[in-house]
Design an enzyme around this catalytic site. Sequence first.
Site, PDB file in Angstrom:
ATOM      1  N   PRO A  64       0.824  -1.070  -0.106  1.00  0.00           N
ATOM      2  CA  PRO A  64      -0.099   0.053  -0.087  1.00  0.00           C
ATOM      3  C   PRO A  64       0.782   1.398   0.028  1.00  0.00           C
ATOM      4  CG  PRO A  64      -0.260  -1.157   2.013  1.00  0.00           C
ATOM      5  CD  PRO A  64       0.827  -1.817   1.284  1.00  0.00           C
ATOM      6  N   ASP A 122      14.761   4.658   4.082  1.00  0.00           N
ATOM      7  CA  ASP A 122      13.936   3.922   3.294  1.00  0.00           C
ATOM      8  C   ASP A 122      14.583   3.461   1.933  1.00  0.00           C
ATOM      9  OD1 ASP A 122      11.947   4.746   5.073  1.00  0.00           O
ATOM     10  OD2 ASP A 122      10.624   5.403   3.259  1.00  0.00           O
ATOM     11  N   GLY A 178       1.612   5.259   0.741  1.00  0.00           N
ATOM     12  CA  GLY A 178       1.291   6.335   2.015  1.00  0.00           C
ATOM     13  C   GLY A 178       1.156   5.552   3.208  1.00  0.00           C
TER      14      GLY A 178
END
Length: 283
Positions: free
Chosen positions: A96, A147, A98
């Site tokens: 998914p 990330d 966000g």
Amino acid sequence: MTTARGVGCGKVILLGEHSVVHGRPALAAGLSRGATAEVSASTDGLTRARFVFDTAEVDVLASQDADHSLGRALAALLATYTEPPPMQLTVRLELPAGAGLGASAAMGVAVSAALDQHLGVARTPEERATQTLAWERVFHGNPSGVDNTMAAVGGVAFFTRGQPLEPVRVRRPLVLVIGHSGEASETKLMVGLVAQQLEREPKRIGELFDAIAALVRNGRLAVEAGDLRALGQLMDMNHGLLSALMLSTPRLEDLCHAAREAGALGAKVTGAGGGGCMFALAA
Ligand code: PMV
């Protein structure tokens, strides 16, 4: 026509989100799911990409002035190559978006890997992590780099901004259950809110970041020792400190409580918070 392919993985931050933006360490784990990218030569002289999400498809042209951030991110990444030829890309997201799972970084790393293969460029995962910061900046403004580094390297690792990644040896497998609040999490917005708190109260928030850093260092030792009970306790403590930074929501609190009541060793928000995902460590 030949097609080049690349992958990038998602991540959970086991401990240390947000304080990692401000120079403290974080402990993160790569997910097997992430994003895939395919690149082939353009048929019309333009570089364009189709992004396939679970709920939508987005077509963009690579341009620094593109309306869509994905078009600008693609242009930023292409700018790291010398005179790239026009190309056609298809990017599929398996996470998914966000939600605090590093979706944008997974896509950036997948695109970089596919572009490198298409253009015959050799790059180590660490070099890819550095290169894809250009992509991440379009979405995050001030990314710590955790990330895109985890998306490129994977595994479990101890990350400090601007320093080489330190892989962590996992003594006992970590079984994580990820729960989505159903609420959107906006990384740029939440990182900005925390930066404002730090600016208003540098001493108090700085000490809170130092407390999180201590949890991260202990968390690394717990993972290396296979002490899952200790790791779970550290996650609960980190969650409390993230709540104090106003990064949790009633829905995320409910999910964490439900997980602990069901026997989880610990539960916390992961990623930017304010929505998005939490995860629990299963016994
Ligand atoms: O919400 P995500 O998956 O983009 O994770 C962001 C992690 C932060 O620590 C909040 C920001 C960063 O750049 O490290």
